[in-house]
Scaffold this motif. Sequence first.
Motif, PDB file in Angstrom:
ATOM      1  N   ILE A  52       0.615  -1.432  -0.011  1.00 50.16           N
ATOM      2  CA  ILE A  52      -0.173   0.087  -0.637  1.00 50.16           C
ATOM      3  C   ILE A  52       0.609   1.361  -0.142  1.00 50.16           C
ATOM      4  O   ILE A  52       1.848   1.203   0.950  1.00 50.16           O
ATOM      5  CB  ILE A  52      -1.404  -0.392   0.606  1.00 50.16           C
ATOM      6  CG1 ILE A  52      -2.051  -1.453   1.089  1.00 50.16           C
ATOM      7  CG2 ILE A  52      -1.817   1.460   1.346  1.00 50.16           C
ATOM      8  CD1 ILE A  52      -2.700  -1.384   2.323  1.00 50.16           C
ATOM      9  N   VAL A  53       0.240   1.913  -0.781  1.00 54.31           N
ATOM     10  CA  VAL A  53       1.283   3.459  -1.456  1.00 54.31           C
ATOM     11  C   VAL A  53       1.165   4.525   0.722  1.00 54.31           C
ATOM     12  O   VAL A  53      -0.349   3.482   0.397  1.00 54.31           O
ATOM     13  CB  VAL A  53       0.937   4.586  -2.143  1.00 54.31           C
ATOM     14  CG1 VAL A  53       1.325   5.778  -2.370  1.00 54.31           C
ATOM     15  CG2 VAL A  53       0.547   3.482  -3.786  1.00 54.31           C
ATOM     16  N   SER A  54       2.711   4.764   0.805  1.00 52.78           N
ATOM     17  CA  SER A  54       2.541   5.057   1.949  1.00 52.78           C
ATOM     18  C   SER A  54       2.664   7.088   1.791  1.00 52.78           C
ATOM     19  O   SER A  54       2.905   7.592   2.481  1.00 52.78           O
ATOM     20  CB  SER A  54       3.678   4.793   2.713  1.00 52.78           C
ATOM     21  OG  SER A  54       4.496   5.264   2.445  1.00 52.78           O
ATOM     22  N   ASN A  55       2.930   7.751   0.234  1.00 54.61           N
ATOM     23  CA  ASN A  55       2.983   8.905  -0.003  1.00 54.61           C
ATOM     24  C   ASN A  55       2.428   9.325  -1.310  1.00 54.61           C
ATOM     25  O   ASN A  55       2.185   8.561  -2.101  1.00 54.61           O
ATOM     26  CB  ASN A  55       5.024   9.447   0.270  1.00 54.61           C
ATOM     27  CG  ASN A  55       5.659   8.387  -0.954  1.00 54.61           C
ATOM     28  OD1 ASN A  55       4.703   7.037  -2.135  1.00 54.61           O
ATOM     29  ND2 ASN A  55       6.424   8.878  -1.539  1.00 54.61           N
ATOM     30  N   GLY A  56       2.597  10.415  -0.721  1.00 56.30           N
ATOM     31  CA  GLY A  56       1.988  11.416  -2.071  1.00 56.30           C
ATOM     32  C   GLY A  56       0.888  11.469  -2.070  1.00 56.30           C
ATOM     33  O   GLY A  56      -0.030  10.825  -1.678  1.00 56.30           O
ATOM     34  N   ASN A  57      -0.330  11.724  -3.442  1.00 56.91           N
ATOM     35  CA  ASN A  57      -1.441  11.242  -4.151  1.00 56.91           C
ATOM     36  C   ASN A  57      -2.380  10.538  -3.790  1.00 56.91           C
ATOM     37  O   ASN A  57      -3.381   9.944  -4.329  1.00 56.91           O
ATOM     38  CB  ASN A  57      -1.855  12.904  -4.727  1.00 56.91           C
ATOM     39  CG  ASN A  57      -1.099  12.485  -6.438  1.00 56.91           C
ATOM     40  OD1 ASN A  57      -0.769  11.252  -6.633  1.00 56.91           O
ATOM     41  ND2 ASN A  57      -0.514  13.061  -7.085  1.00 56.91           N
ATOM     42  N   LEU A  58      -1.126   9.746  -4.525  1.00 63.74           N
ATOM     43  CA  LEU A  58      -1.304   8.013  -4.620  1.00 63.74           C
ATOM     44  C   LEU A  58      -1.410   7.343  -2.969  1.00 63.74           C
ATOM     45  O   LEU A  58      -1.784   5.937  -2.982  1.00 63.74           O
ATOM     46  CB  LEU A  58      -0.881   7.175  -5.274  1.00 63.74           C
ATOM     47  CG  LEU A  58      -1.162   7.504  -6.251  1.00 63.74           C
ATOM     48  CD1 LEU A  58      -0.581   7.197  -7.748  1.00 63.74           C
ATOM     49  CD2 LEU A  58      -2.524   7.298  -7.537  1.00 63.74           C
ATOM     50  N   LYS A  59      -1.658   8.274  -1.363  1.00 59.96           N
ATOM     51  CA  LYS A  59      -1.386   7.364  -0.712  1.00 59.96           C
ATOM     52  C   LYS A  59      -2.402   6.492  -0.368  1.00 59.96           C
ATOM     53  O   LYS A  59      -3.441   6.674  -0.304  1.00 59.96           O
ATOM     54  CB  LYS A  59      -1.059   8.171   0.688  1.00 59.96           C
ATOM     55  CG  LYS A  59      -1.150   7.693   1.907  1.00 59.96           C
ATOM     56  CD  LYS A  59      -0.694   8.707   2.613  1.00 59.96           C
ATOM     57  CE  LYS A  59      -0.489   8.370   4.092  1.00 59.96           C
ATOM     58  NZ  LYS A  59       0.176   9.417   5.592  1.00 59.96           N
ATOM     59  N   GLY A  60      -2.960   5.326  -0.081  1.00 59.70           N
ATOM     60  CA  GLY A  60      -3.569   4.132   0.271  1.00 59.70           C
ATOM     61  C   GLY A  60      -4.131   3.664  -0.564  1.00 59.70           C
ATOM     62  O   GLY A  60      -4.787   2.815  -0.717  1.00 59.70           O
ATOM     63  N   GLN A  61      -3.409   3.727  -2.105  1.00 59.64           N
ATOM     64  CA  GLN A  61      -4.000   2.607  -3.261  1.00 59.64           C
ATOM     65  C   GLN A  61      -2.209   1.546  -3.243  1.00 59.64           C
ATOM     66  O   GLN A  61      -1.957   1.887  -3.108  1.00 59.64           O
ATOM     67  CB  GLN A  61      -3.471   3.252  -4.726  1.00 59.64           C
ATOM     68  CG  GLN A  61      -4.211   4.909  -4.987  1.00 59.64           C
ATOM     69  CD  GLN A  61      -6.043   4.017  -5.007  1.00 59.64           C
ATOM     70  OE1 GLN A  61      -5.686   3.983  -6.249  1.00 59.64           O
ATOM     71  NE2 GLN A  61      -6.795   4.647  -4.491  1.00 59.64           N
ATOM     72  N   THR A  62      -3.404   0.580  -3.182  1.00 50.97           N
ATOM     73  CA  THR A  62      -2.610  -0.620  -3.161  1.00 50.97           C
ATOM     74  C   THR A  62      -2.041  -0.710  -4.488  1.00 50.97           C
ATOM     75  O   THR A  62      -2.189  -0.524  -5.886  1.00 50.97           O
ATOM     76  CB  THR A  62      -3.459  -1.824  -3.170  1.00 50.97           C
ATOM     77  OG1 THR A  62      -4.532  -1.859  -4.826  1.00 50.97           O
ATOM     78  CG2 THR A  62      -4.124  -2.369  -1.878  1.00 50.97           C
ATOM     79  N   LEU A  63      -0.460  -1.594  -4.915  1.00 50.79           N
ATOM     80  CA  LEU A  63       0.206  -1.654  -6.086  1.00 50.79           C
ATOM     81  C   LEU A  63      -1.065  -2.540  -6.660  1.00 50.79           C
ATOM     82  O   LEU A  63      -0.935  -2.116  -8.592  1.00 50.79           O
ATOM     83  CB  LEU A  63       1.132  -2.741  -5.579  1.00 50.79           C
ATOM     84  CG  LEU A  63       2.321  -2.947  -6.532  1.00 50.79           C
ATOM     85  CD1 LEU A  63       2.710  -1.559  -7.801  1.00 50.79           C
ATOM     86  CD2 LEU A  63       3.876  -3.657  -6.274  1.00 50.79           C
ATOM     87  N   LYS A  64      -1.753  -3.737  -6.620  1.00 45.61           N
ATOM     88  CA  LYS A  64      -2.312  -3.722  -7.807  1.00 45.61           C
ATOM     89  C   LYS A  64      -3.561  -2.879  -8.054  1.00 45.61           C
ATOM     90  O   LYS A  64      -4.114  -3.237  -9.366  1.00 45.61           O
ATOM     91  CB  LYS A  64      -3.266  -5.355  -6.625  1.00 45.61           C
ATOM     92  CG  LYS A  64      -3.781  -6.072  -7.826  1.00 45.61           C
ATOM     93  CD  LYS A  64      -4.463  -7.144  -7.155  1.00 45.61           C
ATOM     94  CE  LYS A  64      -3.716  -7.797  -6.603  1.00 45.61           C
ATOM     95  NZ  LYS A  64      -2.377  -8.585  -7.715  1.00 45.61           N
ATOM     96  N   GLN A  65      -4.319  -2.246  -7.867  1.00 44.80           N
ATOM     97  CA  GLN A  65      -4.699  -0.242  -7.749  1.00 44.80           C
ATOM     98  C   GLN A  65      -4.581   0.321  -9.334  1.00 44.80           C
ATOM     99  O   GLN A  65      -4.380   0.345 -10.254  1.00 44.80           O
ATOM    100  CB  GLN A  65      -4.846  -0.115  -6.924  1.00 44.80           C
ATOM    101  CG  GLN A  65      -6.564  -0.679  -5.587  1.00 44.80           C
ATOM    102  CD  GLN A  65      -7.103   0.223  -4.661  1.00 44.80           C
ATOM    103  OE1 GLN A  65      -5.983   0.728  -4.312  1.00 44.80           O
ATOM    104  NE2 GLN A  65      -8.397   0.428  -4.743  1.00 44.80           N
TER     105      GLN A  65
END
Length: 323
Positions: A52-65
Amino acid sequence: MKNISYPLKFNPILKDKIWGGQKLKSLLNKDSNLPNVGESWEISDVEGDTSIVSNGNLKGQTLKQLLDEYKADLIGEKNYNIFGNKFPLLIKFIDAKQDLSIQLHPNDELAAKRHNSFGKTEMWYVMQADDDSNLIVGFNQDMTPEKYLKHLEDKTLTEILNFDKVKTGDTYFIEVGRVHAIGAGVMLAEIQQTSDITYRVYDWGRVDDNGNERELHNDLAIDAFDFDMPENFRVQYQKEKNKSNDMVSCPYFTTNYLHITEPILKTNTKDSFFIYLCVEGEALIETETTSEFIKQGETVLLPAAIETYKITSTNAKLLEVYV
């Protein structure tokens, strides 16, 4: 659409292991209440363990997403045509307080047939090693299936294994079919295909808190061995400063060594994402629009859409990985 042209960091996925220790917490500052942290999965698309992304505007998105939405902008056109919405690499830090089991991994063909998975070609970079600690890689003599099975039956497997004393910076390439184990006292970075398929053949007679031994996979393993492999697993590499030094290049990944002491400008000509693992020191990675600091024990993913970037440090050692 949100911007993906920035260095992505992910929340580490920490794994409690019977053989794990405290170094990932004490040396790499991984935050965990687990008693024996054996592994930190830095970038993972393994089913049930997606980063799961931990930084920037994609924080909270999964790698799969991210893959579903950004496709080739994330991993490159060529990689997307091969892997589709599956990220091809699994990146880990590993701390062995005790010896890991003696094990090996199946090739792509066996793994696909048996487990609907990729095989597991991998490499190790030793980040820290206690005095007299070892890695086990391969055999110490010519081997046949019959000789191997006799030692397995007689519980004398360790007599035929190759033990290598290791120090910081030692690097090993572990092809599928080669027996191996990380020894007690070694902390390392592991780069591998996206796969969690391991055939355990010997576990030192170890039992868990309930007195149970871990499962062995000797029936599966015997078909996965390659007993004719050359002893080419020790990686020799240059350490020229402020340039990418070749370490390992195989069909599944390329890894370079960078010792950075002054700013360097990088241009992505590989039609691939780039991953940087900081194995010593700290560095700043700057793109046209943003920057991300990376220190020892941290990992960053640069999407393929990023064409140029700068890495600045007075003294950092990085592993640079792409496909």
